[in-house]
Design a protein around this motif. Structure first.
Motif, PDB file in Angstrom:
ATOM      1  N   MET A  80       0.879  -1.169   0.000  1.00  0.00           N
ATOM      2  CA  MET A  80       0.000   0.000   0.000  1.00  0.00           C
ATOM      3  C   MET A  80       0.915   1.217   0.000  1.00  0.00           C
ATOM      4  N   THR A  81       0.760   2.075  -0.982  1.00  0.00           N
ATOM      5  CA  THR A  81       1.604   3.255  -1.101  1.00  0.00           C
ATOM      6  C   THR A  81       0.819   4.475  -0.644  1.00  0.00           C
ATOM      7  N   VAL A  82       1.406   5.234   0.274  1.00  0.00           N
ATOM      8  CA  VAL A  82       0.791   6.450   0.807  1.00  0.00           C
ATOM      9  C   VAL A  82       1.676   7.626   0.401  1.00  0.00           C
ATOM     10  N   VAL A  83       1.085   8.592  -0.306  1.00  0.00           N
ATOM     11  CA  VAL A  83       1.815   9.783  -0.748  1.00  0.00           C
ATOM     12  C   VAL A  83       1.268  10.973   0.038  1.00  0.00           C
ATOM     13  N   LEU A  84       2.161  11.708   0.674  1.00  0.00           N
ATOM     14  CA  LEU A  84       1.778  12.895   1.438  1.00  0.00           C
ATOM     15  C   LEU A  84       1.860  14.111   0.526  1.00  0.00           C
ATOM     16  N   GLY A  85       0.745  14.806   0.360  1.00  0.00           N
ATOM     17  CA  GLY A  85       0.688  15.951  -0.533  1.00  0.00           C
ATOM     18  C   GLY A  85       0.632  17.268   0.225  1.00  0.00           C
ATOM     19  N   GLN A  86       0.334  18.318  -0.514  1.00  0.00           N
ATOM     20  CA  GLN A  86       0.244  19.639   0.112  1.00  0.00           C
ATOM     21  C   GLN A  86      -1.130  19.813   0.757  1.00  0.00           C
ATOM     22  N   ASN A  87      -1.242  20.805   1.635  1.00  0.00           N
ATOM     23  CA  ASN A  87      -2.482  21.124   2.355  1.00  0.00           C
ATOM     24  C   ASN A  87      -3.016  19.936   3.143  1.00  0.00           C
ATOM     25  N   HIS A  88      -2.131  19.145   3.706  1.00  0.00           N
ATOM     26  CA  HIS A  88      -2.478  18.006   4.572  1.00  0.00           C
ATOM     27  C   HIS A  88      -3.341  16.974   3.852  1.00  0.00           C
ATOM     28  N   ARG A  89      -3.137  16.816   2.562  1.00  0.00           N
ATOM     29  CA  ARG A  89      -3.858  15.800   1.788  1.00  0.00           C
ATOM     30  C   ARG A  89      -3.021  14.531   1.737  1.00  0.00           C
ATOM     31  N   VAL A  90      -3.719  13.405   1.723  1.00  0.00           N
ATOM     32  CA  VAL A  90      -3.064  12.103   1.660  1.00  0.00           C
ATOM     33  C   VAL A  90      -3.615  11.365   0.446  1.00  0.00           C
ATOM     34  N   TYR A  91      -2.722  10.873  -0.385  1.00  0.00           N
ATOM     35  CA  TYR A  91      -3.098  10.070  -1.543  1.00  0.00           C
ATOM     36  C   TYR A  91      -2.570   8.666  -1.300  1.00  0.00           C
ATOM     37  N   TYR A  92      -3.371   7.679  -1.632  1.00  0.00           N
ATOM     38  CA  TYR A  92      -2.899   6.312  -1.462  1.00  0.00           C
ATOM     39  C   TYR A  92      -3.450   5.428  -2.576  1.00  0.00           C
ATOM     40  N   TYR A  93      -2.709   4.373  -2.820  1.00  0.00           N
ATOM     41  CA  TYR A  93      -3.164   3.352  -3.764  1.00  0.00           C
ATOM     42  C   TYR A  93      -2.601   2.018  -3.302  1.00  0.00           C
ATOM     43  N   LEU A 135       4.185   1.784   2.180  1.00  0.00           N
ATOM     44  CA  LEU A 135       5.293   2.605   1.694  1.00  0.00           C
ATOM     45  C   LEU A 135       4.865   4.066   1.791  1.00  0.00           C
ATOM     46  N   ILE A 136       5.557   4.831   2.609  1.00  0.00           N
ATOM     47  CA  ILE A 136       5.234   6.245   2.833  1.00  0.00           C
ATOM     48  C   ILE A 136       6.161   7.080   1.959  1.00  0.00           C
ATOM     49  N   LYS A 137       5.547   7.916   1.118  1.00  0.00           N
ATOM     50  CA  LYS A 137       6.334   8.741   0.196  1.00  0.00           C
ATOM     51  C   LYS A 137       5.908  10.204   0.342  1.00  0.00           C
ATOM     52  N   PRO A 138       6.696  11.007   1.061  1.00  0.00           N
ATOM     53  CA  PRO A 138       6.345  12.433   1.176  1.00  0.00           C
ATOM     54  C   PRO A 138       6.722  13.198  -0.085  1.00  0.00           C
ATOM     55  N   SER A 139       5.817  14.058  -0.516  1.00  0.00           N
ATOM     56  CA  SER A 139       6.109  14.906  -1.676  1.00  0.00           C
ATOM     57  C   SER A 139       6.877  16.136  -1.202  1.00  0.00           C
ATOM     58  N   PRO A 140       7.479  16.877  -2.119  1.00  0.00           N
ATOM     59  CA  PRO A 140       8.207  18.089  -1.713  1.00  0.00           C
ATOM     60  C   PRO A 140       7.299  19.141  -1.058  1.00  0.00           C
ATOM     61  N   LYS A 143       4.308  18.880   4.533  1.00  0.00           N
ATOM     62  CA  LYS A 143       4.862  19.521   5.729  1.00  0.00           C
ATOM     63  C   LYS A 143       5.414  18.462   6.680  1.00  0.00           C
ATOM     64  N   TYR A 144       6.251  18.892   7.587  1.00  0.00           N
ATOM     65  CA  TYR A 144       6.811  17.991   8.594  1.00  0.00           C
ATOM     66  C   TYR A 144       5.693  17.408   9.465  1.00  0.00           C
ATOM     67  N   GLN A 145       4.673  18.201   9.748  1.00  0.00           N
ATOM     68  CA  GLN A 145       3.544  17.738  10.561  1.00  0.00           C
ATOM     69  C   GLN A 145       2.828  16.575   9.878  1.00  0.00           C
ATOM     70  N   VAL A 148       4.755  13.467  10.728  1.00  0.00           N
ATOM     71  CA  VAL A 148       4.475  13.073  12.115  1.00  0.00           C
ATOM     72  C   VAL A 148       3.095  12.445  12.213  1.00  0.00           C
ATOM     73  N   ASP A 149       2.117  13.020  11.515  1.00  0.00           N
ATOM     74  CA  ASP A 149       0.752  12.491  11.554  1.00  0.00           C
ATOM     75  C   ASP A 149       0.661  11.088  10.963  1.00  0.00           C
ATOM     76  N   ILE A 150       1.345  10.838   9.851  1.00  0.00           N
ATOM     77  CA  ILE A 150       1.263   9.510   9.249  1.00  0.00           C
ATOM     78  C   ILE A 150       1.987   8.480  10.110  1.00  0.00           C
ATOM     79  N   LEU A 151       3.067   8.878  10.761  1.00  0.00           N
ATOM     80  CA  LEU A 151       3.744   7.951  11.670  1.00  0.00           C
ATOM     81  C   LEU A 151       2.872   7.667  12.891  1.00  0.00           C
ATOM     82  N   ASP A 152       2.128   8.670  13.346  1.00  0.00           N
ATOM     83  CA  ASP A 152       1.166   8.445  14.429  1.00  0.00           C
ATOM     84  C   ASP A 152       0.083   7.467  13.994  1.00  0.00           C
TER      85      ASP A 152
END
Length: 181
Positions: A80-93, A135-140, A143-145, A148-152
């Motif tokens: 399961m791939t989780v992509v962290l986007g801007q404005n606290h959005r989460v995309y996953y597939y 698989l956690i993939k942060p985008s450029p 945010k750092y938060q 932290v939120d996805i690890l929580d």
């Protein structure tokens, strides 16, 4: 302590001798604040010494050492791939995005947030289907938060297998146009 200044006996006799009408003297009031300050410092000291200070809460994150001789292969059905986007959005597939492999279909991208009905629900639903790796993939733009939120969320949902990886060009192509950069 409080004290009221009263006239001395000599001051009273001089007023009576002059034959003048006796004036009502206003008494000056003096409040000694020393005992109050002492009490305040005693209470402050008492509460400082008896209060349990908040202990910092940290989450242990153990990252494996990269081993080029033994790469970690994740099967498509257990990813399961989780992509962290801007404005606290989460995309996953579900699965892995392999654009060079024609046998693998283009994954469906889902958009959610960090609320209890968001990524947590997706993780719990996937967890009921069996053992898998996130698989956690942060985008450029993330945010750092967000990290932290996805690890929580990994901790809250009890995920035992997850990895933080880089967002590749193939994953960027799946994101909406506003997220690509």
């Amino acid at each position: 302590m409080a004290a009221i200044d009263q006239p001395t006996p000599n001051q009273r006799s001089t007023q009576a001798k002059a034959g003048k009408k006796r004036r009502v003297r206003t008494h000056r009031f003096h409040l000694d604040m020393t005992p109050m300050v002492d009490l305040a410092f005693l209470l402050l000291t008492f509460f400082m010494l008896t209060t349990a200070f908040a202990k910092p809460r940290v989450m242990q994150l153990t990252m494996p050492v990269p081993d080029p001789l033994h790469p970690l292969d994740v099967p498509l059905s257990k990813a399961m791939t989780v992509v962290l986007g801007q404005n606290h959005r989460v995309y996953y597939y579900f699965g892995l995005h392999a654009p060079g492999d024609p046998s693998v279909a283009l994954p469906t991208l889902y958009t959610t947030d960090f609320g209890p009905k968001g990524i947590r629900q997706a993780l719990l639903t996937r967890q009921h289907k069996g053992d898998f790796m996130v698989l956690i993939k942060p985008s450029p733009q993330a945010k750092y938060q967000d990290m932290v939120d996805i690890l929580d969320e990994m901790n809250i949902t009890g995920q035992s297998k997850y990895a933080i990886t880089e967002l590749g060009a193939a994953d960027r192509q799946l994101l909406p146009a506003s997220e690509r950069q």
